[in-house]
Each structure stands twice: as C-alpha cells, then as structure tokens.
Design an enzyme around this catalytic site. Structure first.
Site, PDB file in Angstrom:
ATOM      1  N   ARG A  80      24.354  61.716  -6.350  1.00  0.00           N
ATOM      2  CA  ARG A  80      25.540  62.568  -6.437  1.00  0.00           C
ATOM      3  C   ARG A  80      26.804  61.744  -6.178  1.00  0.00           C
ATOM      4  O   ARG A  80      27.759  61.805  -6.937  1.00  0.00           O
ATOM      5  CB  ARG A  80      25.409  63.708  -5.417  1.00  0.00           C
ATOM      6  CG  ARG A  80      26.609  64.602  -5.324  1.00  0.00           C
ATOM      7  CD  ARG A  80      26.377  65.695  -4.316  1.00  0.00           C
ATOM      8  NE  ARG A  80      26.179  65.197  -2.956  1.00  0.00           N
ATOM      9  CZ  ARG A  80      25.991  65.969  -1.898  1.00  0.00           C
ATOM     10  NH1 ARG A  80      25.944  67.287  -2.038  1.00  0.00           N
ATOM     11  NH2 ARG A  80      25.826  65.446  -0.707  1.00  0.00           N
ATOM     12  N   THR A  81      26.788  60.974  -5.096  1.00  0.00           N
ATOM     13  CA  THR A  81      27.934  60.118  -4.788  1.00  0.00           C
ATOM     14  C   THR A  81      27.668  58.747  -5.398  1.00  0.00           C
ATOM     15  O   THR A  81      26.843  57.974  -4.896  1.00  0.00           O
ATOM     16  CB  THR A  81      28.104  59.989  -3.257  1.00  0.00           C
ATOM     17  OG1 THR A  81      28.123  61.307  -2.696  1.00  0.00           O
ATOM     18  CG2 THR A  81      29.388  59.262  -2.894  1.00  0.00           C
TER      19      THR A  81
ATOM     20  N   GLY B  50      20.088  57.655  -0.004  1.00  0.00           N
ATOM     21  CA  GLY B  50      20.045  57.650   1.461  1.00  0.00           C
ATOM     22  C   GLY B  50      18.911  56.763   1.951  1.00  0.00           C
ATOM     23  O   GLY B  50      18.405  55.900   1.213  1.00  0.00           O
TER      24      GLY B  50
ATOM     25  N   ASP C 281       7.379  53.035   5.837  1.00  0.00           N
ATOM     26  CA  ASP C 281       7.767  54.014   4.808  1.00  0.00           C
ATOM     27  C   ASP C 281       7.551  53.439   3.404  1.00  0.00           C
ATOM     28  O   ASP C 281       7.023  54.119   2.517  1.00  0.00           O
ATOM     29  CB  ASP C 281       9.247  54.394   4.950  1.00  0.00           C
ATOM     30  CG  ASP C 281       9.497  55.376   6.087  1.00  0.00           C
ATOM     31  OD1 ASP C 281       8.579  56.157   6.418  1.00  0.00           O
ATOM     32  OD2 ASP C 281      10.620  55.366   6.643  1.00  0.00           O
TER      33      ASP C 281
ATOM     34  N   LYS D  36      16.980  54.872  12.574  1.00  0.00           N
ATOM     35  CA  LYS D  36      16.192  53.836  11.885  1.00  0.00           C
ATOM     36  C   LYS D  36      16.959  52.535  11.668  1.00  0.00           C
ATOM     37  O   LYS D  36      16.357  51.467  11.627  1.00  0.00           O
ATOM     38  CB  LYS D  36      15.706  54.353  10.520  1.00  0.00           C
ATOM     39  CG  LYS D  36      14.579  55.371  10.619  1.00  0.00           C
ATOM     40  CD  LYS D  36      14.076  55.728   9.225  1.00  0.00           C
ATOM     41  CE  LYS D  36      12.982  56.768   9.284  1.00  0.00           C
ATOM     42  NZ  LYS D  36      12.410  57.060   7.961  1.00  0.00           N
TER      43      LYS D  36
ATOM     44  N   LEU E 216       9.753  63.703  -2.293  1.00  0.00           N
ATOM     45  CA  LEU E 216       9.575  63.322  -0.884  1.00  0.00           C
ATOM     46  C   LEU E 216       9.731  64.517   0.037  1.00  0.00           C
ATOM     47  O   LEU E 216       9.293  64.496   1.189  1.00  0.00           O
ATOM     48  CB  LEU E 216      10.571  62.235  -0.481  1.00  0.00           C
ATOM     49  CG  LEU E 216      10.524  60.924  -1.244  1.00  0.00           C
ATOM     50  CD1 LEU E 216      11.318  59.861  -0.498  1.00  0.00           C
ATOM     51  CD2 LEU E 216       9.109  60.436  -1.473  1.00  0.00           C
TER      52      LEU E 216
ATOM     53  N   SER F 126       9.170  67.588  14.217  1.00  0.00           N
ATOM     54  CA  SER F 126       8.360  66.503  13.652  1.00  0.00           C
ATOM     55  C   SER F 126       6.890  66.906  13.516  1.00  0.00           C
ATOM     56  O   SER F 126       6.318  67.557  14.390  1.00  0.00           O
ATOM     57  CB  SER F 126       8.457  65.265  14.542  1.00  0.00           C
ATOM     58  OG  SER F 126       7.521  64.305  14.119  1.00  0.00           O
ATOM     59  N   LEU F 127       6.258  66.477  12.418  1.00  0.00           N
ATOM     60  CA  LEU F 127       4.838  66.735  12.197  1.00  0.00           C
ATOM     61  C   LEU F 127       3.981  65.585  12.714  1.00  0.00           C
ATOM     62  O   LEU F 127       2.756  65.657  12.705  1.00  0.00           O
ATOM     63  CB  LEU F 127       4.577  66.922  10.699  1.00  0.00           C
ATOM     64  CG  LEU F 127       5.319  68.092  10.045  1.00  0.00           C
ATOM     65  CD1 LEU F 127       5.102  68.067   8.538  1.00  0.00           C
ATOM     66  CD2 LEU F 127       4.837  69.417  10.625  1.00  0.00           C
ATOM     67  N   SER F 128       4.640  64.517  13.184  1.00  0.00           N
ATOM     68  CA  SER F 128       3.894  63.326  13.601  1.00  0.00           C
ATOM     69  C   SER F 128       2.986  63.565  14.808  1.00  0.00           C
ATOM     70  O   SER F 128       1.875  63.012  14.847  1.00  0.00           O
ATOM     71  CB  SER F 128       4.848  62.160  13.859  1.00  0.00           C
ATOM     72  OG  SER F 128       5.400  61.739  12.627  1.00  0.00           O
TER      73      SER F 128
ATOM     74  N   GLY G 124      18.823  59.846  -5.497  1.00  0.00           N
ATOM     75  CA  GLY G 124      19.243  59.745  -4.095  1.00  0.00           C
ATOM     76  C   GLY G 124      19.601  58.316  -3.734  1.00  0.00           C
ATOM     77  O   GLY G 124      19.218  57.372  -4.447  1.00  0.00           O
TER      78      GLY G 124
HETATM   79  P1  NAP Z   1      19.809  61.123   3.707  1.00  0.00           P
HETATM   80  O1  NAP Z   1      19.919  59.677   4.107  1.00  0.00           O
HETATM   81  O2  NAP Z   1      20.631  62.151   4.390  1.00  0.00           O
HETATM   82  O3  NAP Z   1      20.145  61.186   2.123  1.00  0.00           O
HETATM   83  C1  NAP Z   1      20.246  62.416   1.468  1.00  0.00           C
HETATM   84  C2  NAP Z   1      20.362  62.178  -0.040  1.00  0.00           C
HETATM   85  O4  NAP Z   1      20.337  63.447  -0.681  1.00  0.00           O
HETATM   86  C3  NAP Z   1      21.659  61.504  -0.455  1.00  0.00           C
HETATM   87  O5  NAP Z   1      21.405  60.673  -1.566  1.00  0.00           O
HETATM   88  C4  NAP Z   1      22.526  62.711  -0.851  1.00  0.00           C
HETATM   89  O6  NAP Z   1      23.535  62.412  -1.802  1.00  0.00           O
HETATM   90  C5  NAP Z   1      21.504  63.599  -1.501  1.00  0.00           C
HETATM   91  N1  NAP Z   1      21.921  65.004  -1.509  1.00  0.00           N
HETATM   92  C6  NAP Z   1      22.019  65.827  -0.439  1.00  0.00           C
HETATM   93  N2  NAP Z   1      22.436  67.052  -0.834  1.00  0.00           N
HETATM   94  C7  NAP Z   1      22.600  66.984  -2.189  1.00  0.00           C
HETATM   95  C8  NAP Z   1      22.999  67.918  -3.180  1.00  0.00           C
HETATM   96  N3  NAP Z   1      23.313  69.190  -2.866  1.00  0.00           N
HETATM   97  N4  NAP Z   1      23.032  67.517  -4.463  1.00  0.00           N
HETATM   98  C9  NAP Z   1      22.701  66.249  -4.806  1.00  0.00           C
HETATM   99  N5  NAP Z   1      22.316  65.313  -3.904  1.00  0.00           N
HETATM  100  C10 NAP Z   1      22.277  65.680  -2.615  1.00  0.00           C
HETATM  101  O7  NAP Z   1      18.316  61.626   3.813  1.00  0.00           O
HETATM  102  P2  NAP Z   1      16.949  60.768   3.741  1.00  0.00           P
HETATM  103  O8  NAP Z   1      16.560  60.348   5.095  1.00  0.00           O
HETATM  104  O9  NAP Z   1      17.121  59.727   2.673  1.00  0.00           O
HETATM  105  O10 NAP Z   1      15.907  61.880   3.277  1.00  0.00           O
HETATM  106  C11 NAP Z   1      15.941  62.465   1.990  1.00  0.00           C
HETATM  107  C12 NAP Z   1      14.799  63.456   1.842  1.00  0.00           C
HETATM  108  O11 NAP Z   1      13.552  62.783   1.874  1.00  0.00           O
HETATM  109  C13 NAP Z   1      14.724  64.511   2.965  1.00  0.00           C
HETATM  110  O12 NAP Z   1      14.375  65.750   2.391  1.00  0.00           O
HETATM  111  C14 NAP Z   1      13.600  64.024   3.849  1.00  0.00           C
HETATM  112  O13 NAP Z   1      12.932  65.094   4.493  1.00  0.00           O
HETATM  113  C15 NAP Z   1      12.680  63.383   2.817  1.00  0.00           C
HETATM  114  N6  NAP Z   1      11.840  62.330   3.396  1.00  0.00           N
HETATM  115  C16 NAP Z   1      10.501  62.460   3.277  1.00  0.00           C
HETATM  116  C17 NAP Z   1       9.666  61.474   3.742  1.00  0.00           C
HETATM  117  C18 NAP Z   1       8.201  61.625   3.597  1.00  0.00           C
HETATM  118  O14 NAP Z   1       7.454  60.915   4.279  1.00  0.00           O
HETATM  119  N7  NAP Z   1       7.711  62.494   2.728  1.00  0.00           N
HETATM  120  C19 NAP Z   1      10.202  60.334   4.363  1.00  0.00           C
HETATM  121  C20 NAP Z   1      11.594  60.219   4.463  1.00  0.00           C
HETATM  122  C21 NAP Z   1      12.407  61.229   3.975  1.00  0.00           C
HETATM  123  P3  NAP Z   1      24.995  61.917  -1.343  1.00  0.00           P
HETATM  124  O15 NAP Z   1      24.879  60.446  -1.126  1.00  0.00           O
HETATM  125  O16 NAP Z   1      25.850  62.287  -2.489  1.00  0.00           O
HETATM  126  O17 NAP Z   1      25.333  62.677  -0.081  1.00  0.00           O
END
Ligand code: NAP
Length: 263
Positions: A145-146, A123, A99, A63, A203, A13-15, A121
């Site tokens: 994707r899904t 997630g 967020d 979360k 992100l 974590s960078l926090s 996305g």
């Molecule tokens: P998550 O709940 O695991 O969701 C991952 C998402 O990515 C899902 O929609 C998944 O699709 C998709 N995905 C993963 N691999 C893929 C692939 N090979 N091809 C196409 N789609 C793919 O993760 P999350 O918590 O939402 O986080 C997502 C990203 O945002 C991460 O990189 C995280 O570090 C970043 N993030 C950044 C911040 C920030 O403050 N900058 C805050 C939160 C998150 P499926 O549904 O098909 O599996």
C-alpha cells in the site's frame, strides 16, 4: 526447560499452547511463559532470561530492537534484521530467525513450486518471507500500500516493486499484510487478479480460512494457510532450544485446538 515469549502485547499468543504440547510430547519437564515486555523494559527482561530461561521467542514490537542487546546474532537473522528466537547458551544470548526457514518449510510441506513470487506487504513478515524466497531461488516481486516501504524492501534484498496487476503473472502470491486479520470480509487482492494457476499463501491465521484463500481456491489455486509458518517457526525454535526433533504432529494439533479448528 523454562521458555517464554517476549512481546507487547503477548496475551493472545498461541505459542504457549504449541510449545507446551511439544515439551509434553517429548517428555520434557518445563513451561513456556508469556512475558509481556514493553520496549523500555527489554534490556532488563533479557537479564532475567539470561539467568533463568533456556530460550525465548521474540515478537512484535521487539524483533528488531532486540538485536543490539544480544551476545551473538546468527548471520541469517542479521541479514533479515530481525530475531524471533533467542537461545541461552551458558549465559550467552544468541539470536536466530526461524520465521524465514519456517515459511519455506510450510511451502515444502504443501508442495509449492514455481519461479515468480509476489509478496503483498512490506512489514516484518514480508521481510522474512521475501528474504526466504529470494534465498530459495525465486524471482521475488513486492507490492505494498505504501510504495516507499516496498521500495525500501526491494532495495534491501534486490527485489522488484510491481503493481498489484502483476499477480496475474505470478506462480505464487503471498499475503504478508495484515489485511483479513479478524476481518473475514477484507482481502488484499481483488479475486479477478489471481493467476490462472499456481499457489496462494496467507500468513494471517485468524481466521484460518480468509477471504483471500477462499477466493484463491475458487480460482483453482493451491492454498496454504497461516498455520504452516506459525507451526514451522515454532518447530525450528524448539529444536534450537532442546536439541531434539520437534514433535510436529502434537504441535499442529495444539495450534488447531487453540484456533478452534479441531485437531
Ligand atoms: P506489520 O509490520 O505491521 O505490516 C503490516 C503490513 O500490512 C504493511 O505492509 C501494511 O502496509 C499492510 N497493511 C495493513 N493494513 C492494510 C490495508 N488496509 N491495506 C493494505 N495494506 C495494509 O505486520 P507484520 O508483522 O508484517 O504482520 C503481517 C501479518 O502477518 C499479520 O497479520 C500477522 O499476524 C501475520 N504473521 C503471521 C505469521 C505466521 O507465522 N503465520 C508470522 C508473522 C506475521 P503499509 O506499509 O502501507 O502500512
């Protein structure tokens, strides 16, 4: 001012770097601790927080699981279905989501404007971003994707599920997938599908310059990297815990140092 972050894992974590820089800049004595918490240890950990912490952040995979264990949940966090910040108010643990507003602040700061946004996305991050954009008046499209997960997200917030090609008609494309994370060759959108003008937000913040953002910039779009949301969700959390204005400059510099990007 004892603070921390609950997650599993949390080692990267960078926090801590960002929040300890903020405490120092405001002259507050305190610390921000990494509290690795597997889901089965969450309830016990929250009792520790109640006794000895001013507040904590909550990250993957806790979360959503944390909601029913809190004494109160802010309506916005309840609507999103996720808490990333907990404030200890005299022994009562109150959940917030910074967020979503943090994401909007990063857009404002970069001068992003427009009408139609495509979120890639479905997630946790996509959920916060879609909620934020919808609340700010954008027409929000989602692609994942899904497909069934995109449909569930669309139902929750009144969005439209679209094919990837709809990106050509968007004013804003947000990568809320994990594609590109630790992989500079991967991108969630073929370069030919970027719209002729508008903005792209990634992100992903490791690396800060992803292929998605590099190709968006080459296509003539304005770009916002993943540091923006990370910074502003942290700044809003700091303000909830301390009641003081967040020292955003010091926090940004600490994040850039931690990411090896220079201040
Ligand atoms: P998550 O709940 O695991 O969701 C991952 C998402 O990515 C899902 O929609 C998944 O699709 C998709 N995905 C993963 N691999 C893929 C692939 N090979 N091809 C196409 N789609 C793919 O993760 P999350 O918590 O939402 O986080 C997502 C990203 O945002 C991460 O990189 C995280 O570090 C970043 N993030 C950044 C911040 C920030 O403050 N900058 C805050 C939160 C998150 P499926 O549904 O098909 O599996």
């Amino acid at each position: 001012m004892v603070l921390g972050i609950l997650g599993h894992p949390v080692a990267h974590s960078l926090s801590p770097a960002m929040q300890e820089a903020a405490l120092a800049a405001r002259g507050l004595t305190g610390s921000y601790r990494l509290l690795d918490t597997p889901p089965e240890a969450l309830a016990r950990r929250l009792e520790e927080v109640r006794r000895g912490y001013r507040g904590v952040n909550v990250t993957v995979p806790l979360k959503e699981a944390v909601l029913p264990l809190l004494d109160g949940v802010h309506p916005e966090a309840r609507a999103i279905g996720a808490v990333n910040t907990v404030v200890n108010r005299g022994g009562r643990l109150i959940g917030h989501n910074t967020d979503a507003p943090g994401f909007l602040r990063s857009l404002e700061e970069a001068g992003v404007r427009g009408r139609r946004a495509l979120v890639l996305g479905a997630g946790g991050a996509a959920r916060a971003v879609a909620y934020a954009l919808k609340g700010a008046g954008w027409e929000v499209w989602v692609h994942n994707r899904t497909r069934s997960r995109a449909e569930a997200l669309a139902r929750a917030f009144g969005l439209e599920v679209v094919p990837l090609e709809a990106a050509r008609q968007a004013d804003l494309v947000v990568n809320a997938t994990s594609v590109g994370l630790d992989d500079p060759a991967a991108t969630p959108l073929p370069a030919a599908l970027f719209p002729p003008r508008g903005f792209a937000v990634d992100l992903v913040y490791r690396p800060l310059l992803t292929r998605f953002l590099a190709e968006a910039a080459a296509a003539g779009l304005g770009t916002v990297d993943g540091l923006g949301m990370l910074l502003w969700q942290g700044a809003l959390a700091f303000e909830l815990w301390t009641g003081e204005r967040a020292p955003v400059g010091a926090m940004r510099a600490a994040l850039r140092r931690a990411l090896g990007a220079g201040a």
